[in-house]
Design an enzyme around this catalytic site. Structure first.
Site, mmCIF file in Angstrom:
data_model
loop_
_atom_site.group_PDB
_atom_site.id
_atom_site.type_symbol
_atom_site.label_atom_id
_atom_site.label_comp_id
_atom_site.label_asym_id
_atom_site.label_seq_id
_atom_site.Cartn_x
_atom_site.Cartn_y
_atom_site.Cartn_z
ATOM 1 N N CYS A 85 0.874 -1.170 0.000
ATOM 2 C CA CYS A 85 0.000 0.000 0.000
ATOM 3 C C CYS A 85 0.912 1.220 0.000
ATOM 4 O O CYS A 85 2.075 1.131 -0.393
ATOM 5 C CB CYS A 85 -0.935 -0.017 1.203
ATOM 6 S SG CYS A 85 -0.058 0.011 2.793
ATOM 7 N N ALA A 86 0.428 2.348 0.443
ATOM 8 C CA ALA A 86 1.256 3.560 0.416
ATOM 9 C C ALA A 86 2.350 3.526 1.478
ATOM 10 O O ALA A 86 3.523 3.789 1.198
ATOM 11 C CB ALA A 86 0.385 4.796 0.589
#
Length: 395
Positions: A85-86
């Site tokens: 994810c980020a």
């Protein structure tokens, strides 16, 4: 996107360090990446490789009590895959959930932020006495260079986030970092020149022609004009003014190496619209043509082009560096042999979107906007778009 508090899972989630993932990609291993960011973020910026395949399912799709069976359709059932994810928070949860479902999932440590921290060092094969090394940031394609001769060293186009590495590497090679040099006011990463001046007493150098853009530094620096040199040990670093990408764009010549900044890449040429926008782009493209023809391509064919960026379309040289000789580029890049009017029309015809946050990055690099370390890191996340094309112009 702000990630809410996620449910606690009673499962140990294995993680993979970004450097280990990069090594596996470089080895050609077939890998599947499950990206838990929203589709727009995935499309704009992701981890690519010759044998990397992607599945994009946002993390919030995994928050329902009853998971839709369609979520699992594209996931490998009999091999490990990487979840990201980020920042690494939501992907660790998703990986844990999938492990409970019987999948072999690992989470990427710190997510795409961790990927942006990967920085690799490769020494170039040159015909000079100085050691020249290239730093590669795979997440954005940013390149910087270390030049070492005797007990002195210079870094060209340093990134602020990696400032400590240049000093440490110079020291490991028995040298002191004496100069930090920028080719121009960058639009896609935060320059490390001022940080190296402030934290290590290095002499900062920017092109004299770039000063007119409104540089306002609160740290001392020097300017270098066309034809002037700085030296490390017995090696001269010669400035060659090559406007086009910006009015201050300057190439530096060290032995048979041309640090072309964002003027000429190994797979494309500079975009001309980041300083004066669409209105000024035609004139800037004309300046770029003149610079390339008269000031860059006039060097010997065995001169090594070492630019400030590379894209996914770039092919590394045999030594692992993103470099090419002028002769190779003349043979493979048709744009370099076009008449001026045709070149300008061609360059303006299909430019990619401008780099994310480029206005804030330029203002930070001019010194008219302050960005702390965390904000600076966030500003430069994502791919670089400083070339005139997303696709390679080499045939």
């Amino acid at each position: 996107m702000t990630v809410p508090d996620l449910p606690e899972l009673d499962v140990d989630v294995p993680v993979i360090e970004p450097e280990a993932l990069k090594a596996r990609i470089d080895e050609g291993e077939a890998l599947t990446v499950l990206d838990n960011r929203v589709p727009s973020e995935h499309e704009d910026w992701r981890i690519d490789g010759e044998n990397v395949s992607h599945v994009n399912i946002p993390y919030f799709e995994f928050l329902d009590e009853e998971l839709d069976e369609s979520l699992f359709e594209d996931l490998p059932e009999d091999e490990e895959f990487v979840v990201l994810c980020a920042k690494g928070h939501s992907s660790e949860y998703v990986a844990g959930l999938l492990i409970q479902e019987g999948y072999d999932a690992v989470a990427l440590e710190r997510g795409m932020n961790g990927w942006a921290s990967v920085y690799e060092y490769t020494e170039l094969e040159t015909d000079g006495d100085a050691l020249v090394a290239q730093y590669q940031r795979p997440s954005s394609g940013c390149l910087a260079y270390l030049v070492v001769d005797g007990d002195e060293a210079a870094v060209v186009d340093p990134l602020r986030y990696f400032a400590d590495e240049y000093v440490a590497d110079a020291k490991a090679l028995g040298a002191e970092l004496t100069y930090a040099v920028d080719t121009h006011i960058h639009a896609d990463h935060i320059s490390g020149v001022r940080t190296l001046v402030e934290d290590y007493g290095v002499t900062g150098v920017i092109p004299e022609a770039a000063e007119g853009r409104g540089v306002d530094y609160d740290t001392p620096y020097e300017t270098v004009a066309d034809g002037e040199t700085r030296t490390v040990g017995d090696t001269a670093i010669e400035a060659i003014h090559t406007p086009g990408h910006t009015t201050g764009m300057t190439t530096y010549k060290v032995d048979n190496v041309l640090f072309t900044g964002d003027g000429l890449f190994i797979e494309s040429v500079a975009r001309p619209d980041l300083e004066d926008g669409d209105e000024g782009a035609p004139d800037a493209a004309g300046m770029l043509y003149d610079s390339l023809q008269e000031r860059v391509l006039s060097h010997d064919d065995d001169a090594i082009v070492a630019s400030a960026h590379f894209s996914d379309a770039a092919i590394p040289a045999d030594d692992g560096s993103y470099t090419a000789t002028l002769g190779e580029l003349k043979d493979t890049m048709d744009a370099l042999s076009m008449p001026k009017d045709e070149f300008v029309e061609f360059i303006l015809s299909d430019m990619p979107p401008r780099p994310a946050n480029y206005v804030d990055i330029i203002e930070t690099n001019l010194g008219v906007q302050e960005s702390d370390d965390d904000r600076a890191f966030e500003l430069e996340l994502g791919p670089n778009n400083c070339a005139a094309s997303n696709e390679a112009l080499t045939n």
